[in-house]
Design a protein around this motif. Structure first.
Motif, PDB file in Angstrom:
ATOM      1  N   ASN A   3      49.740  36.322  20.746  1.00 18.30           N
ATOM      2  CA  ASN A   3      49.891  37.038  22.023  1.00 18.30           C
ATOM      3  C   ASN A   3      50.464  36.158  23.128  1.00 18.30           C
ATOM      4  O   ASN A   3      50.696  36.640  24.240  1.00 18.30           O
ATOM      5  CB  ASN A   3      48.529  37.575  22.476  1.00 18.30           C
ATOM      6  CG  ASN A   3      47.942  38.565  21.495  1.00 18.30           C
ATOM      7  OD1 ASN A   3      48.611  39.522  21.100  1.00 18.30           O
ATOM      8  ND2 ASN A   3      46.695  38.346  21.087  1.00 18.30           N
ATOM      9  N   CYS A  41      49.807  35.440  28.816  1.00 17.55           N
ATOM     10  CA  CYS A  41      49.251  36.234  27.726  1.00 17.55           C
ATOM     11  C   CYS A  41      49.861  37.631  27.747  1.00 17.55           C
ATOM     12  O   CYS A  41      49.832  38.313  28.773  1.00 17.55           O
ATOM     13  CB  CYS A  41      47.729  36.318  27.862  1.00 17.55           C
ATOM     14  SG  CYS A  41      46.943  37.408  26.646  1.00 17.55           S
ATOM     15  N   ILE A  96      48.755  40.277  26.442  1.00 18.67           N
ATOM     16  CA  ILE A  96      47.787  41.376  26.508  1.00 18.67           C
ATOM     17  C   ILE A  96      46.651  41.036  27.483  1.00 18.67           C
ATOM     18  O   ILE A  96      45.526  41.508  27.318  1.00 18.67           O
ATOM     19  CB  ILE A  96      47.211  41.703  25.114  1.00 18.67           C
ATOM     20  CG1 ILE A  96      46.495  40.469  24.520  1.00 18.67           C
ATOM     21  CG2 ILE A  96      48.293  42.195  24.176  1.00 18.67           C
ATOM     22  CD1 ILE A  96      45.668  40.798  23.279  1.00 18.67           C
ATOM     23  N   HIS A  97      46.954  40.236  28.487  1.00 19.79           N
ATOM     24  CA  HIS A  97      45.905  39.739  29.374  1.00 19.79           C
ATOM     25  C   HIS A  97      45.051  40.855  29.975  1.00 19.79           C
ATOM     26  O   HIS A  97      43.817  40.743  30.057  1.00 19.79           O
ATOM     27  CB  HIS A  97      46.522  38.909  30.507  1.00 19.79           C
ATOM     28  CG  HIS A  97      45.512  38.245  31.376  1.00 19.79           C
ATOM     29  ND1 HIS A  97      45.036  38.816  32.542  1.00 19.79           N
ATOM     30  CD2 HIS A  97      44.863  37.063  31.239  1.00 19.79           C
ATOM     31  CE1 HIS A  97      44.145  38.022  33.094  1.00 19.79           C
ATOM     32  NE2 HIS A  97      44.016  36.955  32.335  1.00 19.79           N
ATOM     33  N   ALA A  98      45.667  41.944  30.368  1.00 17.40           N
ATOM     34  CA  ALA A  98      44.929  43.036  30.998  1.00 17.40           C
ATOM     35  C   ALA A  98      44.172  43.886  29.986  1.00 17.40           C
ATOM     36  O   ALA A  98      43.341  44.726  30.362  1.00 17.40           O
ATOM     37  CB  ALA A  98      45.890  43.919  31.801  1.00 17.40           C
ATOM     38  N   ARG A  99      44.436  43.655  28.686  1.00 16.82           N
ATOM     39  CA  ARG A  99      43.812  44.486  27.649  1.00 16.82           C
ATOM     40  C   ARG A  99      43.082  43.640  26.600  1.00 16.82           C
ATOM     41  O   ARG A  99      42.854  44.099  25.481  1.00 16.82           O
ATOM     42  CB  ARG A  99      44.892  45.323  26.970  1.00 16.82           C
ATOM     43  CG  ARG A  99      45.575  46.332  27.891  1.00 16.82           C
ATOM     44  CD  ARG A  99      46.791  46.939  27.229  1.00 16.82           C
ATOM     45  NE  ARG A  99      47.860  45.960  27.063  1.00 16.82           N
ATOM     46  CZ  ARG A  99      48.638  45.861  25.984  1.00 16.82           C
ATOM     47  NH1 ARG A  99      48.463  46.674  24.958  1.00 16.82           N
ATOM     48  NH2 ARG A  99      49.586  44.945  25.921  1.00 16.82           N
ATOM     49  N   ARG A 136      39.960  42.710  26.105  1.00 19.05           N
ATOM     50  CA  ARG A 136      38.740  43.289  25.545  1.00 19.05           C
ATOM     51  C   ARG A 136      39.051  44.521  24.687  1.00 19.05           C
ATOM     52  O   ARG A 136      38.438  44.704  23.627  1.00 19.05           O
ATOM     53  CB  ARG A 136      37.742  43.624  26.656  1.00 19.05           C
ATOM     54  CG  ARG A 136      37.124  42.369  27.254  1.00 19.05           C
ATOM     55  CD  ARG A 136      36.059  42.641  28.291  1.00 19.05           C
ATOM     56  NE  ARG A 136      35.318  41.408  28.520  1.00 19.05           N
ATOM     57  CZ  ARG A 136      34.153  41.095  27.966  1.00 19.05           C
ATOM     58  NH1 ARG A 136      33.551  41.961  27.176  1.00 19.05           N
ATOM     59  NH2 ARG A 136      33.565  39.940  28.191  1.00 19.05           N
ATOM     60  N   ASP A 137      39.985  45.316  25.119  1.00 23.96           N
ATOM     61  CA  ASP A 137      40.365  46.494  24.338  1.00 23.96           C
ATOM     62  C   ASP A 137      40.981  46.098  23.004  1.00 23.96           C
ATOM     63  O   ASP A 137      40.840  46.822  22.012  1.00 23.96           O
ATOM     64  CB  ASP A 137      41.369  47.355  25.114  1.00 23.96           C
ATOM     65  CG  ASP A 137      40.752  47.984  26.352  1.00 23.96           C
ATOM     66  OD1 ASP A 137      39.513  48.113  26.393  1.00 23.96           O
ATOM     67  OD2 ASP A 137      41.505  48.322  27.281  1.00 23.96           O
ATOM     68  N   THR A 179      38.132  36.252  27.339  1.00 20.71           N
ATOM     69  CA  THR A 179      37.670  36.576  28.688  1.00 20.71           C
ATOM     70  C   THR A 179      36.417  35.799  29.060  1.00 20.71           C
ATOM     71  O   THR A 179      36.036  35.750  30.227  1.00 20.71           O
ATOM     72  CB  THR A 179      37.380  38.087  28.820  1.00 20.71           C
ATOM     73  OG1 THR A 179      36.241  38.436  28.017  1.00 20.71           O
ATOM     74  CG2 THR A 179      38.571  38.905  28.377  1.00 20.71           C
ATOM     75  N   ALA A 207      34.929  40.274  36.296  1.00 25.03           N
ATOM     76  CA  ALA A 207      35.600  41.551  36.532  1.00 25.03           C
ATOM     77  C   ALA A 207      35.140  42.608  35.538  1.00 25.03           C
ATOM     78  O   ALA A 207      35.036  43.789  35.879  1.00 25.03           O
ATOM     79  CB  ALA A 207      37.113  41.365  36.438  1.00 25.03           C
ATOM     80  N   HIS A 208      34.850  42.216  34.296  1.00 21.98           N
ATOM     81  CA  HIS A 208      34.479  43.212  33.291  1.00 21.98           C
ATOM     82  C   HIS A 208      33.087  43.786  33.541  1.00 21.98           C
ATOM     83  O   HIS A 208      32.732  44.807  32.969  1.00 21.98           O
ATOM     84  CB  HIS A 208      34.581  42.649  31.870  1.00 21.98           C
ATOM     85  CG  HIS A 208      33.724  41.460  31.591  1.00 21.98           C
ATOM     86  ND1 HIS A 208      34.166  40.169  31.756  1.00 21.98           N
ATOM     87  CD2 HIS A 208      32.436  41.345  31.165  1.00 21.98           C
ATOM     88  CE1 HIS A 208      33.209  39.324  31.424  1.00 21.98           C
ATOM     89  NE2 HIS A 208      32.141  40.016  31.059  1.00 21.98           N
ATOM     90  N   ALA A 227      33.807  46.934  35.195  1.00 21.89           N
ATOM     91  CA  ALA A 227      34.355  47.900  34.255  1.00 21.89           C
ATOM     92  C   ALA A 227      33.256  48.561  33.431  1.00 21.89           C
ATOM     93  O   ALA A 227      33.433  49.675  32.916  1.00 21.89           O
ATOM     94  CB  ALA A 227      35.362  47.215  33.327  1.00 21.89           C
TER      95      ALA A 227
END
Length: 276
Positions: free
Chosen positions: A46, A53, A55-58, A60-61, A68, A270-271, A274
């Motif tokens: 990635n 990265c 997929i930095h914003a995703r 955890r998904d 993270t 941040a998570h 979420a």
């Protein structure tokens, strides 16, 4: 007298000044934390060419929770910009890249020790140990600035042992100020423990396994948290005001929310928002 404030700037990750060393130097195995296997020295698939990265914003998904949680305590920019003078591992010799990857975990360990020593100097109760704390802080910082060849051969365990002895004394002084019986849970296996609303003020939780423990509404004020495993620990509405030797990776690995009270040395992940 202890120093009442600490400059955490150099001990916080600055990814913009790092050559994504954690994404290359470190190995990981397919698990609940990582979606794939990766060998040490192998770039994460990635990782982009600009060291960002993809997929930095995703993360955890996509099954990369471990990314993270991880924090290098500023070792990445130290190795990238100081140890190797801004030379990228890309485009250079294989030997230089290998040396960078060998040195990064060493400096990361030293920076973690710098974090604890810096925090100890902010604790009023640790005043009698101020000279020793400053001496070891300076010695540890000096070690981080050694040439790559010396860093690669450094016996970090021996230095950690010396630092830990002083941090133990610090802990005893700080926790002595908590009234009542102070629970000793050092190294305790508390995996999945039901500690909802528990009174853990001034507790010794050094190295305790608290994986998936229920600490909702627990009172952890003034507790020693060094090395406690907080993976998936529920800290919802828990009070960690004044808890010390608590690091960002520990907090990142736990679960919490808006009602969780944290010491000023760490930030709310941040998570957590979420999850609400």
């Amino acid at each position: 007298m202890p120093d009442r404030t600490a400059d955490w700037t150099d001990l916080r990750a600055d990814c913009a000044r790092c050559f994504a060393l954690c994404c290359v130097a470190l190995p990981f195995a397919a698990s609940a934390d990582f979606a794939i296997d990766k060998q040490a020295g192998e770039p994460c698939p990635n990782l982009r060419q600009d060291h960002g990265c993809g997929i930095h914003a995703r993360l955890r998904d996509k099954g990369f929770n471990g990314c993270t949680v991880y924090d290098c305590f500023g070792a990445g920019q130290k190795v990238s910009q100081i140890t190797f003078g801004g030379q990228d591992w890309r485009g250079g010799s294989a030997e230089r890249a290998r040396r960078m990857f060998d040195v990064f975990p060493v400096v990361r360990q030293l920076h973690e020790l710098l974090w604890y020593l810096s925090e100890a100097l902010t604790l009023p109760a640790a005043g009698p140990l101020g000279d020793d704390l400053r001496r070891l802080l300076g010695a540890t910082e000096a070690l981080t600035r050694q040439p790559p060849e010396q860093l690669a051969e450094l016996d970090v365990a021996a230095h950690r042992q010396e630092v830990n002895a002083l941090l133990l004394k610090t802990s005893e002084l700080v926790r002595a100020g908590t009234r009542g019986r102070r629970k000793d849970r050092r190294g305790a296996d508390l995996m999945g423990a039901r500690l909802k609303g528990a009174d853990l003020r001034g507790a010794n939780l050094r190295g305790a396994c608290l994986i998936a423990a229920d600490l909702t509404r627990a009172d952890l004020r003034g507790a020693d948290m060094i090395g406690a495993d907080l993976r998936d620990t529920d800290l919802t509405d828990a009070d960690l005001t004044g808890a010390f030797f608590l690091t960002q990776p520990q907090v990142n690995a736990a679960r919490g929310g808006a009602g969780t009270r944290l010491p000023d040395s760490v930030t709310r992940p941040a998570h957590w928002t979420a999850q609400l």
